[in-house]
Design a protein around this motif. Structure first.
Motif, PDB file in Angstrom:
ATOM      1  N   ARG A  69      51.426   8.401  73.366  1.00 14.38           N
ATOM      2  CA  ARG A  69      52.754   8.978  73.174  1.00 14.38           C
ATOM      3  C   ARG A  69      53.676   8.536  74.309  1.00 14.38           C
ATOM      4  O   ARG A  69      53.224   8.229  75.409  1.00 14.38           O
ATOM      5  N   ASP A  70      54.939   8.551  74.040  1.00 14.27           N
ATOM      6  CA  ASP A  70      55.931   8.154  75.038  1.00 14.27           C
ATOM      7  C   ASP A  70      56.333   9.375  75.880  1.00 14.27           C
ATOM      8  O   ASP A  70      57.445   9.869  75.780  1.00 14.27           O
ATOM      9  N   TRP A  71      55.395   9.849  76.672  1.00 14.56           N
ATOM     10  CA  TRP A  71      55.637  11.010  77.526  1.00 14.56           C
ATOM     11  C   TRP A  71      55.973  10.561  78.942  1.00 14.56           C
ATOM     12  O   TRP A  71      55.509   9.503  79.388  1.00 14.56           O
ATOM     13  N   PRO A  72      56.739  11.356  79.684  1.00 13.44           N
ATOM     14  CA  PRO A  72      57.141  10.964  81.037  1.00 13.44           C
ATOM     15  C   PRO A  72      56.021  11.105  82.072  1.00 13.44           C
ATOM     16  O   PRO A  72      56.177  10.656  83.199  1.00 13.44           O
ATOM     17  N   VAL A  73      54.917  11.752  81.714  1.00 16.90           N
ATOM     18  CA  VAL A  73      53.798  11.938  82.641  1.00 16.90           C
ATOM     19  C   VAL A  73      52.488  11.687  81.919  1.00 16.90           C
ATOM     20  O   VAL A  73      52.419  11.726  80.685  1.00 16.90           O
ATOM     21  N   HIS A  74      51.444  11.453  82.720  1.00 14.91           N
ATOM     22  CA  HIS A  74      50.120  11.286  82.127  1.00 14.91           C
ATOM     23  C   HIS A  74      49.007  11.868  82.993  1.00 14.91           C
ATOM     24  O   HIS A  74      47.856  11.909  82.587  1.00 14.91           O
ATOM     25  N   LEU A  75      49.346  12.346  84.171  1.00 16.52           N
ATOM     26  CA  LEU A  75      48.347  12.889  85.089  1.00 16.52           C
ATOM     27  C   LEU A  75      48.196  14.397  84.909  1.00 16.52           C
ATOM     28  O   LEU A  75      49.176  15.106  84.670  1.00 16.52           O
ATOM     29  N   ASP A  76      46.962  14.890  85.080  1.00 16.56           N
ATOM     30  CA  ASP A  76      46.679  16.306  84.833  1.00 16.56           C
ATOM     31  C   ASP A  76      47.552  17.244  85.660  1.00 16.56           C
ATOM     32  O   ASP A  76      48.088  18.226  85.150  1.00 16.56           O
ATOM     33  N   HIS A  77      47.726  16.943  86.948  1.00 14.67           N
ATOM     34  CA  HIS A  77      48.502  17.854  87.788  1.00 14.67           C
ATOM     35  C   HIS A  77      49.979  17.885  87.382  1.00 14.67           C
ATOM     36  O   HIS A  77      50.651  18.897  87.584  1.00 14.67           O
ATOM     37  N   CYS A  78      50.469  16.821  86.772  1.00 11.77           N
ATOM     38  CA  CYS A  78      51.854  16.816  86.289  1.00 11.77           C
ATOM     39  C   CYS A  78      52.000  17.735  85.083  1.00 11.77           C
ATOM     40  O   CYS A  78      52.976  18.492  84.984  1.00 11.77           O
ATOM     41  N   ALA A 106      59.308  15.898  77.532  1.00  7.94           N
ATOM     42  CA  ALA A 106      60.338  15.321  78.409  1.00  7.94           C
ATOM     43  C   ALA A 106      61.365  16.384  78.801  1.00  7.94           C
ATOM     44  O   ALA A 106      61.793  16.446  79.954  1.00  7.94           O
ATOM     45  N   GLU A 107      61.745  17.222  77.861  1.00  6.95           N
ATOM     46  CA  GLU A 107      62.695  18.302  78.163  1.00  6.95           C
ATOM     47  C   GLU A 107      62.082  19.312  79.140  1.00  6.95           C
ATOM     48  O   GLU A 107      62.737  19.735  80.101  1.00  6.95           O
ATOM     49  N   LEU A 108      60.842  19.691  78.911  1.00  6.81           N
ATOM     50  CA  LEU A 108      60.170  20.618  79.827  1.00  6.81           C
ATOM     51  C   LEU A 108      60.044  20.004  81.219  1.00  6.81           C
ATOM     52  O   LEU A 108      60.201  20.703  82.228  1.00  6.81           O
ATOM     53  N   ASN A 109      59.782  18.705  81.284  1.00 11.71           N
ATOM     54  CA  ASN A 109      59.687  18.021  82.572  1.00 11.71           C
ATOM     55  C   ASN A 109      61.039  18.011  83.282  1.00 11.71           C
ATOM     56  O   ASN A 109      61.104  18.257  84.484  1.00 11.71           O
ATOM     57  N   ARG A 110      62.112  17.741  82.541  1.00 11.11           N
ATOM     58  CA  ARG A 110      63.454  17.755  83.153  1.00 11.11           C
ATOM     59  C   ARG A 110      63.776  19.119  83.742  1.00 11.11           C
ATOM     60  O   ARG A 110      64.309  19.224  84.845  1.00 11.11           O
ATOM     61  N   LYS A 111      63.439  20.185  83.022  1.00 10.91           N
ATOM     62  CA  LYS A 111      63.665  21.532  83.549  1.00 10.91           C
ATOM     63  C   LYS A 111      62.882  21.752  84.835  1.00 10.91           C
ATOM     64  O   LYS A 111      63.409  22.275  85.814  1.00 10.91           O
ATOM     65  N   SER A 112      61.624  21.362  84.817  1.00 11.40           N
ATOM     66  CA  SER A 112      60.769  21.519  85.991  1.00 11.40           C
ATOM     67  C   SER A 112      61.343  20.773  87.189  1.00 11.40           C
ATOM     68  O   SER A 112      61.439  21.321  88.290  1.00 11.40           O
ATOM     69  N   GLY A 138      64.702   9.116  87.817  1.00 15.83           N
ATOM     70  CA  GLY A 138      64.409   8.313  86.644  1.00 15.83           C
ATOM     71  C   GLY A 138      62.996   7.815  86.514  1.00 15.83           C
ATOM     72  O   GLY A 138      62.609   7.333  85.473  1.00 15.83           O
ATOM     73  N   ASP A 139      62.171   7.898  87.570  1.00 17.33           N
ATOM     74  CA  ASP A 139      60.845   7.320  87.452  1.00 17.33           C
ATOM     75  C   ASP A 139      59.865   8.285  86.817  1.00 17.33           C
ATOM     76  O   ASP A 139      60.128   9.450  86.618  1.00 17.33           O
ATOM     77  N   LYS A 140      58.707   7.778  86.459  1.00 14.75           N
ATOM     78  CA  LYS A 140      57.688   8.577  85.790  1.00 14.75           C
ATOM     79  C   LYS A 140      56.765   9.246  86.800  1.00 14.75           C
ATOM     80  O   LYS A 140      56.684   8.850  87.940  1.00 14.75           O
ATOM     81  N   ASP A 141      56.063  10.273  86.321  1.00 19.34           N
ATOM     82  CA  ASP A 141      55.061  11.010  87.108  1.00 19.34           C
ATOM     83  C   ASP A 141      55.601  11.525  88.428  1.00 19.34           C
ATOM     84  O   ASP A 141      55.030  11.297  89.491  1.00 19.34           O
ATOM     85  N   ALA A 142      56.708  12.233  88.357  1.00 19.78           N
ATOM     86  CA  ALA A 142      57.302  12.813  89.561  1.00 19.78           C
ATOM     87  C   ALA A 142      56.393  13.862  90.140  1.00 19.78           C
ATOM     88  O   ALA A 142      55.630  14.487  89.496  1.00 19.78           O
TER      89      ALA A 142
END
Length: 108
Positions: free
Chosen positions: A31-40, A89-95, A104-108
């Motif tokens: 999937r085109d998700w902004p994260v892929h790591l468990d802690h993210c 992606a929306e939940l990540n932006r809120k976080s 703009g980068d991934k896995d912040a």
């Protein structure tokens, strides 16, 4: 809500780790998700369940110290993301906004 007994809490924690350590990271590979790591995934779900940075509300480790309600909400959000009913992606932006780290980068 009355606190869960130890057995029910263990089931919740097991579900939390299965969802955030395995199911969501595995799904992220296709999937085109902004994260892929468990802690993210854990950060995003807990921040949204707390409506702010989870560390402002929960002492680490969060899986052990989060209230039953917060852990249930975080799990429910993760399951909705997995089912395509909530936008990760929306939940990540809120976080990231709550943390002052929109970028703009991934896995912040």
């Amino acid at each position: 809500m009355e606190p869960f007994d130890e057995t029910t809490r263990e089931i919740l924690q097991t579900r939390w780790f299965s969802l955030t350590r395995h199911e969501l990271p595995d799904a992220a590979m296709t999937r085109d998700w902004p994260v892929h790591l468990d802690h993210c995934f854990q950060r995003i779900l807990l921040d949204n369940a707390c409506q702010g940075p989870w560390r402002d509300h929960i002492a680490p480790p969060a899986y052990r110290n989060a209230s039953d309600d917060v852990l249930l909400e975080a799990i429910a959000l993760g399951e909705l993301v997995l089912d395509g009913q909530r936008d990760l992606a929306e939940l990540n932006r809120k976080s990231l906004a709550w943390r002052g780290k929109l970028r703009g980068d991934k896995d912040a």
